[in-house]
Write an enzyme that holds these catalytic residues in place. Structure first.
Site, PDB file in Angstrom:
ATOM      1  N   CYS A 199       0.834  -1.203   0.000  1.00 50.81           N
ATOM      2  CA  CYS A 199       0.000   0.000   0.000  1.00 50.81           C
ATOM      3  C   CYS A 199       0.874   1.260   0.000  1.00 50.81           C
ATOM      4  O   CYS A 199       1.820   1.372   0.793  1.00 50.81           O
ATOM      5  CB  CYS A 199      -0.892  -0.013   1.236  1.00 50.81           C
ATOM      6  SG  CYS A 199      -1.903   1.470   1.433  1.00 50.81           S
ATOM      7  N   CYS A 202       0.398   2.995   3.735  1.00 54.65           N
ATOM      8  CA  CYS A 202       0.869   2.415   5.007  1.00 54.65           C
ATOM      9  C   CYS A 202       1.900   1.311   4.836  1.00 54.65           C
ATOM     10  O   CYS A 202       2.386   0.764   5.833  1.00 54.65           O
ATOM     11  CB  CYS A 202      -0.319   1.882   5.798  1.00 54.65           C
ATOM     12  SG  CYS A 202      -1.043   0.362   5.098  1.00 54.65           S
ATOM     13  N   CYS A 215      -6.623  -2.570   1.194  1.00 57.76           N
ATOM     14  CA  CYS A 215      -5.591  -2.654   2.220  1.00 57.76           C
ATOM     15  C   CYS A 215      -6.271  -2.509   3.576  1.00 57.76           C
ATOM     16  O   CYS A 215      -7.324  -1.861   3.687  1.00 57.76           O
ATOM     17  CB  CYS A 215      -4.544  -1.554   2.025  1.00 57.76           C
ATOM     18  SG  CYS A 215      -3.295  -1.484   3.342  1.00 57.76           S
ATOM     19  N   CYS A 217      -5.580  -0.639   5.899  1.00 53.55           N
ATOM     20  CA  CYS A 217      -5.642   0.756   6.362  1.00 53.55           C
ATOM     21  C   CYS A 217      -6.888   1.469   5.874  1.00 53.55           C
ATOM     22  O   CYS A 217      -7.185   2.583   6.318  1.00 53.55           O
ATOM     23  CB  CYS A 217      -4.395   1.508   5.924  1.00 53.55           C
ATOM     24  SG  CYS A 217      -4.339   1.922   4.152  1.00 53.55           S
ATOM     25  N   ASP A 334      19.573   4.601 -17.236  1.00 54.33           N
ATOM     26  CA  ASP A 334      19.551   3.389 -16.415  1.00 54.33           C
ATOM     27  C   ASP A 334      18.736   2.308 -17.120  1.00 54.33           C
ATOM     28  O   ASP A 334      17.541   2.462 -17.338  1.00 54.33           O
ATOM     29  CB  ASP A 334      18.931   3.726 -15.063  1.00 54.33           C
ATOM     30  CG  ASP A 334      18.881   2.540 -14.118  1.00 54.33           C
ATOM     31  OD1 ASP A 334      19.306   1.432 -14.508  1.00 54.33           O
ATOM     32  OD2 ASP A 334      18.418   2.731 -12.984  1.00 54.33           O
TER      33      ASP A 334
END
Length: 409
Positions: A199, A202, A215, A217, A334
């Protein structure tokens, strides 16, 4: 340009146009970026002034910006002229150049690089913001995707007057858009989940089930009002719109669903918008099939792991593949993203690696147990293959160079 624009803005735009013309005349590029850069340097408030008295729609996300913006532009052209950065120049310079090129257009559809979205939105105060998806991209330029999500969340919270059209199946998109006062949730699906197992609020585990995620939360998939179901889109009124796109793949159907929702918010009926979307056959050369000597070459663009997931799904299984990879500034230096792509799906095919960083790609394919051979020049790689079809997949600058070299690309 409108007579209400200050003299400084008009002069800066004129200087930008002159610079763009010189760039095109010298064969250095299309001139949109450098022209916009000159105009902004001469008048830092030019973008704000050029956006006044227009209905502005911004499109952002990791993948699909150019396609979705093109779809929205085509849909809104049913109403009136639309200013658009259809060449994909999605940083502030390109956005300004697009507005300056169509000073009288009452509508503007502008794709914006997600890193610059907060600043551009502050300048233009969009009526609608379309948030497509968020996933890892160029780490050396963009940074971590969660930092991008937090910046977009703050930008959305600071524009309560803006309607947010967002993909509720994308965890990071939902986190960014949950605080919006005017959200329009679209169930557009998601196929890349590598950046949303935890998440963004959280760090707890995101539990995923069919057509739902949540989630502990409290962050969870909102209830959508627009739903993509195969080739159909269900509208808030319960009607179904048949997309029947000429562009391939689930990703383009997802882009179309979000475009329909945004266009409807501006005033274009879904069936009208869908009919106009069906006229789109390629996006800046992407998906176009061209003839080169003994070959029919389909051009595809893939820039990051999520984009590669979609591209690998639509490749013809029996057709040889040329993969071209560069690592110039616009691509990101990259190349670690190569290791996040499931190139194992190419096993059993005839594969040629090309581009400036073909050696890096070759190492990745060795670990994926994909038989291949190398030819640095992608055009020479096409010519070396047996007659017939060729799927050519390239990242950004490699694709741009190919479009310029291949007739009809």
């Amino acid at each position: 340009m409108s007579v209400r624009s200050p003299l400084r803005t008009r002069a800066s735009v004129a200087a930008g146009r002159a610079t763009a013309w010189l760039s095109r005349s010298a064969g250095l590029g299309r001139g949109g970026v450098i022209g916009g850069r000159v105009a902004l340097a001469l008048d830092p408030r030019a973008l704000r002034r050029l956006g006044q008295e227009r209905t502005v729609v911004l499109v952002t996300g990791t993948n699909g910006k150019t396609t979705t913006a093109r779809m929205l532009t085509r849909a809104l052209e049913a109403l009136a002229e639309v200013a658009a950065n259809s060449d994909g120049a999605n940083m502030p310079d390109g956005v300004l150049a697009a507005l300056a090129a169509s000073p009288e257009a009452p509508y503007a559809v502008l794709e914006v690089d997600e890193t610059y979205l907060p600043w551009v939105a502050e300048q233009l105060t969009p009526a609608v913001l379309v948030l497509l998806n968020l996933s890892r991209d160029q780490l050396d330029r963009v940074g971590e995707v969660r930092a991008t999500e937090r910046e977009l969340r703050a930008a959305i919270a600071s524009h309560p007057e803006t309607t947010i059209v967002a993909n509720c199946d994308d965890v990071l998109v939902t986190s960014a858009a949950t605080g919006a006062k005017r959200p329009v949730w679209v169930a557009a699906g998601r196929r890349w989940t590598g950046d949303s197992t935890a998440c963004p609020r959280c760090d707890g585990l995101v539990e995923t089930a069919k057509d739902h995620w949540r989630c502990a939360c409290g962050l969870a998939r909102p209830e959508p009002t627009w739903i993509l179901d195969g080739d159909l889109v269900r509208t808030p009124g319960g009607r179904h719109v048949d997309l029947d796109l000429r562009l391939p793949g689930d990703a383009n159907r997802a882009n179309a669903a979000l475009a329909l929702a945004a266009a409807h918010r501006v005033g274009v009926p879904p069936h009208t918008a869908a009919a106009r979307l069906r006229t789109i056959t390629d996006i800046g050369g992407r998906y176009r099939t061209i003839r080169r000597s003994r070959h029919h070459v389909r051009l595809m663009l893939a820039k990051n792991p999520a984009g590669w997931v979609e591209t690998l799904r639509v490749l013809d299984e029996d057709t040889p593949v040329v993969v071209a990879v560069n690592a110039q500034e616009a691509d990101g230096r990259d190349l670690s993203w190569l290791w996040d792509v499931h190139f194992e799906r190419l096993r059993g095919r005839q594969v040629v690696v090309a581009g400036e960083r073909g050696a890096d790609l070759a190492v990745r394919l060795c670990y994926a147990e994909v038989a291949h051979w190398a030819e640095p020049d992608p055009v020479a790689a096409i010519d070396a293959l047996p007659p017939g079809g060729v799927e050519l997949v390239a990242n950004y600058t490699a694709f741009r160079e190919l479009v310029g070299r291949l007739p009809g690309g």
